[in-house]
Design a protein around this motif. Structure first.
Motif, short mmCIF file in Angstrom:
data_model
loop_
_atom_site.label_atom_id
_atom_site.label_comp_id
_atom_site.label_asym_id
_atom_site.label_seq_id
_atom_site.Cartn_x
_atom_site.Cartn_y
_atom_site.Cartn_z
N SER A 23 0.83 -1.21 0.00
CA SER A 23 0.00 0.00 0.00
C SER A 23 0.86 1.26 0.00
CB SER A 23 -0.91 0.01 1.24
OG SER A 23 -0.11 -0.09 2.41
N GLY A 24 2.17 1.10 0.03
CA GLY A 24 3.06 2.27 0.12
C GLY A 24 3.32 2.92 -1.23
N PHE A 25 4.20 3.88 -1.22
CA PHE A 25 4.48 4.70 -2.41
C PHE A 25 5.02 3.85 -3.56
CE2 PHE A 25 7.92 7.53 -4.26
CZ PHE A 25 7.07 8.19 -5.13
N ILE A 26 6.09 3.10 -3.33
CA ILE A 26 6.67 2.27 -4.39
C ILE A 26 5.85 0.98 -4.53
CG2 ILE A 26 8.74 1.12 -5.25
CD1 ILE A 26 10.39 2.96 -3.42
N ARG A 82 -2.21 -3.50 7.30
CA ARG A 82 -2.50 -3.42 8.74
C ARG A 82 -3.75 -2.60 9.01
NH1 ARG A 82 2.17 0.78 10.77
NH2 ARG A 82 2.16 1.96 8.83
N SER A 120 -5.74 0.62 3.97
CA SER A 120 -4.73 0.05 3.07
C SER A 120 -5.31 -1.13 2.28
CB SER A 120 -3.51 -0.42 3.86
OG SER A 120 -2.91 0.66 4.50
N ASP A 161 0.14 -7.22 10.85
CA ASP A 161 1.10 -6.16 11.16
C ASP A 161 2.49 -6.80 11.25
OD1 ASP A 161 2.74 -4.27 12.47
OD2 ASP A 161 1.01 -3.38 13.46
N LEU A 162 3.44 -6.24 10.52
CA LEU A 162 4.80 -6.81 10.50
C LEU A 162 5.47 -6.77 11.87
CD1 LEU A 162 6.26 -5.33 7.19
CD2 LEU A 162 6.09 -7.75 7.73
N PHE A 174 8.60 -4.39 0.71
CA PHE A 174 8.70 -2.94 0.49
C PHE A 174 8.45 -2.16 1.78
CE2 PHE A 174 8.51 -2.62 -4.16
CZ PHE A 174 7.95 -3.84 -4.54
N GLN A 204 8.39 -0.35 5.41
CA GLN A 204 9.32 0.32 6.32
C GLN A 204 8.51 1.25 7.21
OE1 GLN A 204 11.83 3.30 4.54
NE2 GLN A 204 10.17 4.24 3.41
N ARG A 220 12.50 -1.52 11.94
CA ARG A 220 12.79 -2.12 10.63
C ARG A 220 13.37 -3.53 10.80
NH1 ARG A 220 14.06 0.32 4.87
NH2 ARG A 220 14.59 -1.62 3.90
N VAL A 252 13.73 -4.81 -0.46
CA VAL A 252 13.92 -3.43 -0.93
C VAL A 252 14.65 -2.62 0.14
CG1 VAL A 252 12.77 -1.38 -1.85
CG2 VAL A 252 11.79 -3.66 -2.29
N PRO A 308 16.73 1.13 -4.44
CA PRO A 308 16.24 2.30 -5.16
C PRO A 308 16.98 3.55 -4.65
CG PRO A 308 14.41 1.03 -4.26
CD PRO A 308 15.67 0.51 -3.63
N SER A 309 17.19 4.49 -5.59
CA SER A 309 17.77 5.78 -5.18
C SER A 309 16.61 6.67 -4.72
CB SER A 309 18.52 6.37 -6.38
OG SER A 309 17.68 6.31 -7.52
N VAL A 369 13.36 8.11 -4.99
CA VAL A 369 12.29 7.77 -5.93
C VAL A 369 11.30 8.93 -5.98
CG1 VAL A 369 10.53 6.07 -6.52
CG2 VAL A 369 12.57 5.35 -5.25
N TRP A 405 8.05 11.98 -0.48
CA TRP A 405 8.82 13.22 -0.27
C TRP A 405 8.67 14.17 -1.45
CZ3 TRP A 405 12.72 14.38 -3.79
CH2 TRP A 405 13.11 13.33 -4.63
#
Ligand SMILES: NC(=O)c1ccc[n+]([C@@H]2O[C@H](COP(=O)([O-])OP(=O)(O)OC[C@H]3O[C@@H](n4cnc5c(N)ncnc54)[C@H](OP(=O)(O)O)[C@@H]3O)[C@@H](O)[C@H]2O)c1
Length: 313
Positions: A10-13, A33, A37, A52-53, A72, A74, A94, A116, A167-168, A170, A176
């Motif tokens: 569900s995140g950005f990437i 979670r 999401s 939930d992780l 993915f 974090q 993490r 990732v 990834p650099s 992104v 951001w």
């Protein structure tokens, strides 16, 4: 076509990855979670799995049944000031999230695990551009993922079929860079650091998701892959290109490092040059759609403006 289990879908990437993986015909399960999401990943064509992780649960057995697991997730990094306490909480959470996901995969039939990470782990790298064999020089968030990377090494040594992608920075219509676009559009002055104009390795979020999908199938287990553009831009170029694409004037104010640290915190203001090479990624046959920000930023700005317009309706 494979059965994929994703953490952070569900995140950005992750959400961009889900879109591409579903379009490619894969069956995607995504750990969520919250119901919010779950609704988001369902809308993208994935099947939510609640969990939930940070907590053990039934979701772990489900992950172990997938053919491929992608990680993915974090703790949140952007938004607000990032002080040392928040960064240290990120560091411990993490590692715990990684352990809860990876431990149950020992002895399972999972044939590939894509982890990732991020190029802040490589940190400051001078010219000529460095590849995955460079000695890590973690900066920014990098020092706070070192322990997770060490822990990952022990899982690799145990024989888990892990390949790691880095990834650099992104950029896309969220995270951001979405914050930067919103701030520019609102006419706000952009703070920069006096006498520091760092070189950022960047990549369009769509290229990042496509690269991860490609490496999931064509990358080598045990290998590392940096995901970045052909040319890393200066931070000032990112701001200028973004203002141009938004058609707004760019107002900047350079502040001394000590003031930047007070305003944004020491992690975000730890500016460094990331001269990194995507040669290994390209050697696998992958081609970027947006090899530079001059090609990618106008595309992202169009997407961001369209999303803003839909939100207002
Ligand atoms: N964004 C970048 O520019 C960038 C650059 C380099 C590397 N990376 C790396 O790429 C990866 C993905 O980054 P991102 O920017 O896409 O992250 P993100 O937008 O912050 O998304 C994080 C994801 O992790 C999930 N998550 C967080 N805590 C969780 C928990 N306890 N249990 C289950 N799920 C949890 C979130 O779920 P919710 O929906 O519930 O919040 C969300 O799906 C990270 O490893 C990051 O370090 C990112």
């Amino acid at each position: 076509m494979a059965t994929l289990f994703l953490a952070g879908g569900s995140g950005f990437i992750g959400s961009e990855f889900v879109r591409h993986a579903v379009a490619a015909g894969h069956s995607v399960q995504a750990l969520c979670r919250t119901q919010r999401s779950a609704a988001a990943v369902r809308a993208l064509g994935a099947q939510p799995v609640m969990g939930d992780l940070l907590e053990a649960g039934a979701w772990q057995a489900q992950a172990a049944q997938a053919e491929i697991v992608l990680h993915f997730a974090q703790p949140q990094t952007f938004g607000g000031r990032v002080g040392k306490a928040r960064a240290l909480r990120y560091e411990t959470d993490r590692q715990k999230m990684d352990r809860n996901l990876l431990s149950p995969l020992r002895g399972s039939a999972v044939r590939r695990i894509v982890y990732v990470s991020g190029t802040s782990y490589y940190g400051q790298q001078d010219l000529p551009p460095k590849d995955e064999t460079a000695k890590p020089n973690p900066r920014g968030w990098g020092p706070y993922i070192v322990k997770a990377m060490q822990q990952l090494e022990t899982f690799c040594a145990e024989g888990l079929p892990i390949l790691t992608v880095f990834p650099s920075s992104v950029y896309g219509a969220g995270s951001w860079y979405g914050d930067i676009l919103a701030s520019l559009k609102a006419g706000k002055t952009q703070l920069t650091l006096a006498r520091r104009d760092p070189t950022l390795a960047t990549v369009h979020v769509e290229d990042c998701a496509r690269a991860i999908l490609h490496l999931m199938e064509h990358g080598a287990i045990g290998e590392r892959y940096i995901i970045c553009d052909d040319r890393p831009p200066k931070y000032s170029e990112i701001l200028a290109e973004s203002a141009k694409a938004l058609d707004v004037p760019l107002k900047t104010r350079a502040v001394p490092l000590w003031l930047g640290r007070i305003i944004a915190g020491p992690v975000v203001t730890d500016a460094y040059d990331a001269h990194l090479s995507n040669a290994r990624l390209r050697s696998t046959g992958f081609r970027l759609q947006f090899p530079t920000i001059e090609q990618g930023i106008p595309n992202v700005v169009q997407r961001w403006l369209a999303a803003q317009a839909t939100r207002k309706e």
